[in-house]
Scaffold this active site. Structure first.
Site, PDB file in Angstrom:
ATOM      1  N   ASP A  47       0.884  -1.190  -0.085  1.00  0.00           N
ATOM      2  CA  ASP A  47       0.070  -0.072   0.023  1.00  0.00           C
ATOM      3  C   ASP A  47       0.774   1.185  -0.094  1.00  0.00           C
ATOM      4  OD1 ASP A  47      -2.360  -1.371  -0.471  1.00  0.00           O
ATOM      5  OD2 ASP A  47      -3.140  -0.894   1.623  1.00  0.00           O
ATOM      6  N   HIS A  81      -4.366  -1.859  -2.702  1.00  0.00           N
ATOM      7  CA  HIS A  81      -4.114  -0.901  -3.497  1.00  0.00           C
ATOM      8  C   HIS A  81      -3.216  -0.578  -4.619  1.00  0.00           C
ATOM      9  CE1 HIS A  81      -6.594   2.145  -0.651  1.00  0.00           C
ATOM     10  NE2 HIS A  81      -6.571   0.958   0.046  1.00  0.00           N
ATOM     11  N   HIS A 266      -1.948  -3.649   6.178  1.00  0.00           N
ATOM     12  CA  HIS A 266      -3.468  -3.529   6.023  1.00  0.00           C
ATOM     13  C   HIS A 266      -4.123  -3.036   6.863  1.00  0.00           C
ATOM     14  CE1 HIS A 266      -6.601  -4.695   3.446  1.00  0.00           C
ATOM     15  NE2 HIS A 266      -6.919  -5.597   4.276  1.00  0.00           N
TER      16      HIS A 266
END
Length: 309
Positions: A47, A81, A266
């Site tokens: 991410d 993402h 996460h």
């Protein structure tokens, strides 16, 4: 004299916050013995994009690390993402079962209108998550996170803007430099180490380590899950090991007693329970810190720490 255990640094979700990343990196450098820092294994837990304003600069920073720190080993895990970003750019591998990427849409078609899936150039051969990532969600406010959406359900608007492109525009496909596309293509879904040390009350413990963005599911065979992750199987609409929540929070029972560290980001939390490590204190929120854990000591270093060198 026994060899000193290798330093392993696991860095939590960055979400486009370049100033947090640079401060964290300086604090890691100041906190560790120079020989430990220069030879460390550094695992970024995924991410890198969305929410924060500077995805482009974050990826530039990460790409520069191997040249700046040639004696370190750097691992860049894909977060959910980043997976979706790569999906929009057409960088994901083809499904291993020979199916089309549009097959991933079917399971969630009822959400297409509400989530405003992307329908522009190239959508016909795009993974579900790429379409959701670049879409325009109808709701203005994310009640779960208590903040407005930034373009899509992934808050990808800031990533588009960091490349000088308006949210949802296919121009992003041309605006992202080749070096960034290579980085996104080469991200791994899982990283495994056979010998990592942890300090415990009983002394130094030698463990295996599995790093995966969200975690592993409790009920399924660990080896089958690892096979799917190693192979980057894109036939799945939502990869639970990158995007799951409660189902991947704990260590699978199969790993009980097997001396295996499972480290993830996460979850928007800092959680250390035995050999289960979740390092994502920031979650992409501007007011929260970005954290890293250093092994074997299990020391937490944050971007906001006041570390004197």
């Amino acid at each position: 004299m026994s060899q000193k255990p290798r330093t392993v640094i696991c860095v939590g979700d960055l979400h486009g916050h370049i100033s947090k990343l640079t401060n964290l990196w300086l604090n890691l450098q100041s906190s560790l013995d120079p020989s430990e820092f220069t030879s460390a294994l550094v695992i970024f837990l995924g991410d890198y994009c969305d929410r924060g304003p500077e995805t482009r600069k974050v990826i530039d920073f990460l790409i520069s690390l191997p040249e700046k720190h040639p004696d370190q080993e750097h691992v860049f895990l894909a977060g959910n993402h980043d997976f979706a970003f790569a999906g929009f750019l057409g960088l994901l591998p083809r499904p291993s079962d020979g199916s089309d990427l549009k097959e991933t849409w079917k399971e969630y078609e009822d959400s297409e209108e509400r989530e405003g899936w992307y329908k522009g150039e190239g959508f016909e051969d795009m993974h579900l998550q790429g379409r959701r990532w670049a879409g325009k969600i109808k709701a203005q406010f994310n009640s779960v996170k208590g903040m407005p959406y930034k373009g899509s359900i992934y808050d990808a608007g800031t990533t588009f803007e960091s490349y000088g492109v308006s949210h949802g525009s296919s121009d992003l496909m041309k605006a992202v430099p080749e070096s960034h596309k290579k980085f996104l293509t080469n991200m791994v879904w899982v990283h495994e180490e056979d010998d990592v040390c942890l300090e415990t009350e009983e002394g130094l413990k030698h463990c295996k380590l599995i790093a995966v963005h969200a975690g592993l599911e409790k009920g399924d065979s660990v080896e089958e899950q690892l096979k799917l992750l190693r192979a980057k199987d894109t036939s799945i609409s939502k990869v639970p090991y990158l995007s799951g929540r409660k189902n991947v929070w704990d260590i699978p029972h199969e790993l009980d007693g097997k001396q295996t560290v499972l480290v993830s980001g996460h979850h928007g939390k800092l959680h250390m329970d035995g050999l289960r490590l979740i390092i994502d204190e920031g979650g992409g929120y501007p007011e929260k810190p970005v954290a890293a854990i250093v092994l074997p000591s299990k020391k937490i270093i944050r971007d906001i720490d006041n570390v004197s060198s």
